[in-house]
Scaffold this active site. Sequence first.
Site, PDB file in Angstrom:
ATOM      1  N   ASP A  89      18.650  -3.481 -18.824  1.00  0.00           N
ATOM      2  CA  ASP A  89      18.838  -3.561 -17.371  1.00  0.00           C
ATOM      3  C   ASP A  89      17.753  -4.385 -16.684  1.00  0.00           C
ATOM      4  OD1 ASP A  89      16.709  -1.877 -17.708  1.00  0.00           O
ATOM      5  OD2 ASP A  89      17.443  -0.297 -16.373  1.00  0.00           O
ATOM      6  N   GLU A  90      17.143  -5.320 -17.398  1.00  0.00           N
ATOM      7  CA  GLU A  90      16.049  -6.100 -16.818  1.00  0.00           C
ATOM      8  C   GLU A  90      16.185  -7.568 -17.224  1.00  0.00           C
ATOM      9  OE1 GLU A  90      11.220  -5.653 -16.396  1.00  0.00           O
ATOM     10  OE2 GLU A  90      12.177  -5.016 -18.257  1.00  0.00           O
TER      11      GLU A  90
END
Length: 371
Positions: A89-90
């Site tokens: 998620d980055e």
Amino acid sequence: MSVECLKNSSLKGKPLLVGGSGDRGVVAACSYEARKFGIHSAMPIKLARRLCPEAIIIRGDMESYSKYSRLVTEIMQDNVPLFEKASIDEFYIDLSGMDKFFGCSLFARELKKRVIKESGLPVSYALASNKLISKVATNEVKPNGQLEIAFGGEKSFLAPLSVSKLPGIGKETAYKLIRRGVETIKTLSDIPMEMLGTMLGKNGIDLWRKANGLDESPIIPYREQKSISTEQTFETDTINLGFLHAQLVRMTESIGFELRRQDKLTGCVTVKLRYSNFDTVVKQKTIDYTNADHILLATAQEVFDKLYDRRMLIRLLGIRFTRLVPGNYQIKLYEDTQEIIRLYQSIDSIKRRYGEQLLVRAVGVKGGYGK
């Protein structure tokens, strides 16, 4: 947490924990509301309950998390010329030269709007001159915030922050520094590099550079097709299923360790077979991102069983992991106990120190080399 709140809006604003339901489980992730109580990932569920009795515990849904991760990745691929997927998620985005055409600030705002519109997920980001400042600044504006650190303002931005917020400083290092009166990043940056090197070794020099806002690490372009694989051609073609199963376990375990050594997760497992007549067949299965051996082994065996349907002699067996993303298995074992997680850590520690062949599953060597 964002995916869970998207699926159930009644969870918004409440302290949420993702993890095992038993007292021996651990926290895989927690909401910002839960973090206010001192809860963090990898904390025992039993302790988290004591810190926040009203916390809502969710088992977690890696299928949904993986689906949304792939969705956001597709949005990046469609809109960003160069980006790095740093975790599930980055992302880091290289906007070099964008200011001459569209404008970095405007581009980032428009991209955020698109991600929110197409996925429904909140987005936090920070525009900065390097990855270090971008990461620290993004953490400061979560959830759903945005910030821009102008070139030349890196040190002044970092200065008032706690040393614990600097990437690379864990609990032990933070304790050592704070015990010596080094509580802020500014104080850390004022210490001579040589002194920090003496105090903390090579890590001290690296922390001095970070404390001064220095980071030359490049954006590593995202490539979906990166893989980790191994294959073996047997001396004699075989139909011995016990032997083939043992080899599959040994090979899967070997590249599973390599996956964890590189701090990566896989989203796809592929098995390859070459028969005695040289016909080659492959079959793959998309899975939730993981690098846990018990999941990888079960998946590899499932794919092999579906693939091997001719009952012919086999001359080659191979296995490959693709769709790799950075990640750590500790936060993926939602139903595993602290003991199991520690077992994984201990096994990998021994393998790194003494060689991966020192510890293997018995089934991986069972069956000998009978044909």
